[in-house]
Design a protein around this motif. Sequence first.
Motif, short mmCIF file in Angstrom:
data_model
loop_
_atom_site.label_atom_id
_atom_site.label_comp_id
_atom_site.label_asym_id
_atom_site.label_seq_id
_atom_site.Cartn_x
_atom_site.Cartn_y
_atom_site.Cartn_z
N ALA A 1 0.83 -1.20 0.00
CA ALA A 1 0.00 0.00 0.00
C ALA A 1 0.87 1.25 0.00
CB ALA A 1 -0.92 0.01 1.22
N ARG A 2 1.93 1.23 0.78
CA ARG A 2 2.82 2.39 0.87
C ARG A 2 3.51 2.66 -0.48
NH1 ARG A 2 5.91 0.55 4.58
NH2 ARG A 2 4.57 1.15 6.33
N LEU A 3 3.98 1.60 -1.14
CA LEU A 3 4.64 1.76 -2.44
C LEU A 3 3.65 2.26 -3.49
CD1 LEU A 3 6.86 -1.47 -2.49
CD2 LEU A 3 7.63 0.92 -2.20
N THR A 4 2.42 1.76 -3.42
CA THR A 4 1.38 2.23 -4.35
C THR A 4 1.11 3.70 -4.15
OG1 THR A 4 0.35 0.04 -4.40
CG2 THR A 4 -1.00 1.90 -5.11
N PHE A 5 1.04 4.13 -2.90
CA PHE A 5 0.78 5.54 -2.61
C PHE A 5 1.92 6.41 -3.11
CE2 PHE A 5 0.27 9.35 0.00
CZ PHE A 5 -1.11 9.57 -0.12
N GLU A 6 3.14 5.94 -2.97
CA GLU A 6 4.29 6.70 -3.46
C GLU A 6 4.24 6.86 -4.97
OE1 GLU A 6 7.69 4.66 -1.95
OE2 GLU A 6 7.36 5.33 0.13
N ARG A 7 3.80 5.82 -5.68
CA ARG A 7 3.66 5.92 -7.13
C ARG A 7 2.59 6.92 -7.52
NH1 ARG A 7 3.37 0.39 -10.32
NH2 ARG A 7 3.27 1.94 -12.00
N LEU A 8 1.49 6.92 -6.77
CA LEU A 8 0.42 7.89 -7.02
C LEU A 8 0.92 9.31 -6.81
CD1 LEU A 8 -2.48 6.00 -5.25
CD2 LEU A 8 -2.30 6.40 -7.72
N LEU A 9 1.69 9.51 -5.75
CA LEU A 9 2.24 10.84 -5.47
C LEU A 9 3.16 11.31 -6.60
CD1 LEU A 9 3.19 10.88 -1.67
CD2 LEU A 9 1.51 12.32 -2.83
N SER A 10 3.91 10.37 -7.15
CA SER A 10 4.85 10.75 -8.22
C SER A 10 4.12 11.16 -9.50
CB SER A 10 5.81 9.59 -8.51
OG SER A 10 5.13 8.49 -9.11
N ASP A 11 2.89 10.64 -9.69
CA ASP A 11 2.09 10.99 -10.87
C ASP A 11 1.19 12.20 -10.64
OD1 ASP A 11 3.08 8.92 -12.44
OD2 ASP A 11 1.51 7.51 -11.84
N ALA A 12 0.98 12.55 -9.38
CA ALA A 12 0.02 13.60 -9.04
C ALA A 12 0.64 15.00 -9.14
CB ALA A 12 -0.51 13.38 -7.63
N LEU A 13 -0.22 15.99 -9.21
CA LEU A 13 0.22 17.38 -9.16
C LEU A 13 0.77 17.70 -7.78
CD1 LEU A 13 -2.84 19.12 -10.90
CD2 LEU A 13 -0.66 18.45 -11.96
N ASP A 14 1.70 18.64 -7.70
CA ASP A 14 2.20 19.03 -6.39
C ASP A 14 1.14 19.87 -5.67
OD1 ASP A 14 2.34 21.76 -7.19
OD2 ASP A 14 4.37 21.50 -7.92
N PRO A 15 1.30 20.12 -4.37
CA PRO A 15 0.27 20.84 -3.62
C PRO A 15 -0.10 22.21 -4.19
CG PRO A 15 1.74 19.75 -2.10
CD PRO A 15 2.35 19.59 -3.47
N THR A 16 0.87 22.94 -4.71
CA THR A 16 0.58 24.27 -5.26
C THR A 16 -0.30 24.17 -6.49
OG1 THR A 16 2.69 25.15 -4.44
CG2 THR A 16 1.60 26.38 -6.19
N ALA A 17 0.05 23.29 -7.42
CA ALA A 17 -0.74 23.12 -8.64
C ALA A 17 -2.11 22.50 -8.32
CB ALA A 17 0.01 22.25 -9.64
N SER A 18 -2.14 21.60 -7.34
CA SER A 18 -3.40 20.97 -6.96
C SER A 18 -4.37 22.00 -6.37
CB SER A 18 -3.15 19.85 -5.93
OG SER A 18 -2.36 18.83 -6.49
N LEU A 19 -3.86 22.85 -5.49
CA LEU A 19 -4.70 23.88 -4.89
C LEU A 19 -5.19 24.86 -5.94
CD1 LEU A 19 -5.97 25.21 -2.46
CD2 LEU A 19 -3.78 26.32 -1.97
N ALA A 20 -4.34 25.20 -6.89
CA ALA A 20 -4.75 26.12 -7.96
C ALA A 20 -5.89 25.52 -8.78
CB ALA A 20 -3.55 26.43 -8.86
N LEU A 21 -5.81 24.22 -9.06
CA LEU A 21 -6.88 23.56 -9.82
C LEU A 21 -8.19 23.58 -9.03
CD1 LEU A 21 -8.07 21.80 -12.05
CD2 LEU A 21 -7.04 19.79 -10.94
N VAL A 22 -8.13 23.24 -7.76
CA VAL A 22 -9.34 23.22 -6.93
C VAL A 22 -9.94 24.62 -6.82
CG1 VAL A 22 -10.23 22.80 -4.60
CG2 VAL A 22 -8.65 21.16 -5.65
#
Length: 282
Positions: free
Chosen positions: A246-267
């Motif tokens: 589960a931890r490795l899967t979450f790390e892979r998701l984080l690597s594909d996801a937007l960073d917090p700044t870009a994520s907040l801008a989208l929201v």
Amino acid sequence: MVRRRVLGKQLRLLREQAGLTLEEAAPKLHFSVSKLSRIENAQVVIDIHWVKSMLDVYDVGGLRWTELLELAQEANQPGWWQAYGLGNNSYIAFETEASRLHEFTVSYVPGILQTADYARALMRAVPLQRTVEQLENEVAARIYRQRRLTAADNPLNVIVVIDEPALHRPVGGAEVQQEQLGHIAELAELDTVALHVLPTAVGAHAAMPSGFMILNFEDLDEPDMAYVEHTLGALSLDKAGDVTRARLTFERLLSDALDPTASLALVRRLAGGEFIRRSGRG
């Protein structure tokens, strides 16, 4: 529930240090072997008088005696969630004792970030029989959880990854969803919350079938636990191999996801009106 598990493990360790097997210790305590096993595995509420008897048999005294009795008292305190009709084996009972939460959701906003109206709409969509009172209790408990995000003492640190389509799904209608987006934007500014959005453009990703959570109990020196909610119920996983996966899967998701700044801008962009325009209301 977590403190009960900690206590059970400590009592098992003390028995082993005293050189006693379950079969040898049980009669000394006037317990059955199965009862002692249930105590050590945190499958029953552990009476403080039982703990005193075990400490006597295992020849434990001094500071260790005091620490374990205090732990037993803490383990037997009713959790706040019980006032809302939730049991000690519920997810909330574990989250309350955790110091960190990592969560990925596929089709909805994580519970720790939900508004009351959004949570209510989600629960009503599930074909589960509830009275009005039960529904409102579950909604209230979900909102109560968010207090730890701003707590000065024992805050919950959260990293969430939200699959982007969840931000566009009008749960409860366009107005409820827009309010929810605004709420996410507010919470994402807290020091305890790290928001990541997994863009739709990523395509296939490491957790297509379902979302999941990972709870860390750093302050209690307990191993991490993974938790998976699915259409027919939920599953908790505490085996080391499952949690590592589960931890490795979450790390892979984080690597594909937007960073917090870009994520907040989208929201913020969606909360500011883009969501309503896409919903055909503007």
